[in-house]
Enzyme design. Structure first.
Site, mmCIF file in Angstrom:
data_model
loop_
_atom_site.group_PDB
_atom_site.id
_atom_site.type_symbol
_atom_site.label_atom_id
_atom_site.label_comp_id
_atom_site.label_asym_id
_atom_site.label_seq_id
_atom_site.Cartn_x
_atom_site.Cartn_y
_atom_site.Cartn_z
ATOM 1 N N LYS A 190 0.840 -1.224 0.000
ATOM 2 C CA LYS A 190 0.000 0.000 0.000
ATOM 3 C C LYS A 190 0.865 1.260 0.000
ATOM 4 C CE LYS A 190 -3.795 2.453 0.143
ATOM 5 N NZ LYS A 190 -3.842 3.580 0.979
ATOM 6 N N GLU A 197 0.747 6.877 -6.504
ATOM 7 C CA GLU A 197 -0.362 7.851 -6.530
ATOM 8 C C GLU A 197 0.196 9.289 -6.590
ATOM 9 O OE1 GLU A 197 -3.742 6.853 -3.807
ATOM 10 O OE2 GLU A 197 -3.101 8.669 -2.804
#
Ligand SMILES: NC(=O)C1=CN([C@@H]2O[C@H](COP(=O)(O)OP(=O)(O)OC[C@H]3O[C@@H](n4cnc5c(N)ncnc54)[C@H](OP(=O)(O)O)[C@@H]3O)[C@@H](O)[C@H]2O)C=CC1
Ligand SMILES: O=C(CO)[C@H](O)[C@H](O)COP(=O)(O)O
Length: 340
Positions: A190, A197
């Protein structure tokens, strides 16, 4: 198989995780420091509790509880909950914790026979409808025990076409959740997801900024020739509609993506972005990704630059910028020009 899960932290993420589980037929026990958040979910079918002791008592052994509080509060919440848990119970951390903290937490809980599972959770406020992408770390047997919950929370196969070359049984990954490895592996994946991102966000932001200025040749009076000398104004005569460009790129272009969909929505709501000052926060994951890249010796130019851009956006580069001006004045006698 229908299961019972406890959820601590009923904010933007936790509340929708509970809603998705209830919709999927699972039983949820909920707790939050904010009693209003608890009541709201109790009205939707969850079991309301008012303290961690009550929360633990409402769960059937072996208990399973998911913590979804602000990342900085996760450690103390895990410790407080463990006081009420017994051997073979499981504590799941779905927040954006640092994977190294997972390793320490798991080691301390295992001494008491309590299991710890780290779940990197992606989907944001759209997760209720779209499902949440889950990246999971922990003991394989314990993670397998929780699989019906993960399957309900995740998006499922949905309308995404099967990747060419994949055959046979549908895998976890194709359903939107993945066992990544031992404790910390879920949050490691993550962490890198969020590092990417940052890079993708910066790429869109910079590209749209270039489009936004494609008309500077027509507005030379307003253009600050000192900061960006413009030799050929005839090349910058385009009054581009950035909102429409975001929209057209959503259809069939190489850069079409959910992030572009959200960019288009933001521009549609407010083309001048008047609501924002441009101070971009960061919650840690980008920094940890860059640290991992350094320690692995992996070049991560884009991710690092996009992290530094966030620091600049908050004025963290001001000292360096002032020193640049000061040096320029020292060697060339160049006075700093007022903002254009
Ligand atoms: N928002 C997002 O897009 C994503 C967030 N995450 C991660 O998920 C976690 C939760 O995020 P998010 O839902 O956005 O956060 P929110 O702030 O929206 O929700 C957190 C909730 O936890 C409550 N809370 C705080 N402390 C405690 C405590 N000690 N015990 C019980 N409840 C508590 C808060 O109450 P109060 O508000 O009254 O303090 C609030 O209701 C974070 O780790 C975040 O990094 C992960 C992926 C995406
Ligand atoms: O995990 C997320 C999205 O995937 C959260 O929205 C997270 O807060 C984003 O990171 P940052 O706050 O550093 O921008």
């Amino acid at each position: 198989m229908k299961m019972q899960l406890g959820m601590i932290g009923l904010g933007r993420m936790g509340a929708n995780l509970v809603r998705r589980l209830i919709r999927g037929g699972h039983e949820c026990v909920v707790y939050d420091v904010n009693p209003e958040a608890v009541k709201a979910l109790a009205a939707e079918g969850a079991t309301e509790t008012r303290s961690l002791a009550e929360f633990a008592a409402a769960l059937r052994p072996p208990r399973a509880a998911w913590i979804m509080v602000p990342a900085g509060l996760t450690g103390e919440t895990v410790s407080a909950l463990a006081e009420h848990f017994a051997p073979d119970d499981v504590i799941i951390d779905g927040g954006n914790s640092y994977y190294r903290d997972d390793i320490l937490r798991a080691a301390s809980l295992v001494e008491r026979g309590i299991h710890y599972v780290d779940v990197g959770t992606s989907g944001g406020v759209f997760g209720l409808e779209r499902g949440f992408c889950l990246m999971i770390g922990g003991e394989p047997g314990v993670v397998a025990r929780l699989e019906p919950l993960f399957e309900t929370i995740a998006p499922g196969v949905g309308t995404i076409p099967r990747t060419p070359g994949r055959t046979g049984e549908i895998t976890q990954a194709e359903k939107g959740y993945l066992y990544c490895g031992p404790n910390g592996a879920g949050h490691f994946v993550k962490m890198v997801h969020n590092g990417i991102e940052y890079g993708m966000m910066a790429a869109f932001a910079e590209g749209f900024a270039v489009l936004d200025k494609a008309n500077i040749g027509t507005t030379s009076a307003e253009h600050n020739a000192e900061t960006a000398p413009l030799g050929n104004p005839e090349y910058y005569q385009y009054d581009l509609d950035t909102t429409a460009i975001a929209e057209v790129w959503r259809r069939g272009s190489v850069v079409s993506s959910w992030l572009l969909d959200l960019t288009a929505a933001a521009l549609q709501e407010d083309p001048g972005l008047t609501e924002f000052s441009g101070r971009v926060s960061d919650s840690g994951e980008g920094r940890w990704t860059v640290l991992a890249a350094v320690e692995e010796g992996v070049p991560a130019h884009v991710l690092t630059a996009s992290l530094y851009e966030r620091f600049s956006s908050r004025g963290e580069g001001l000292f360096a910028d002032k020193l640049l001006s000061a040096m320029r004045k020292q060697f060339g006698g160049h006075a700093e020009k007022p903002a254009g």
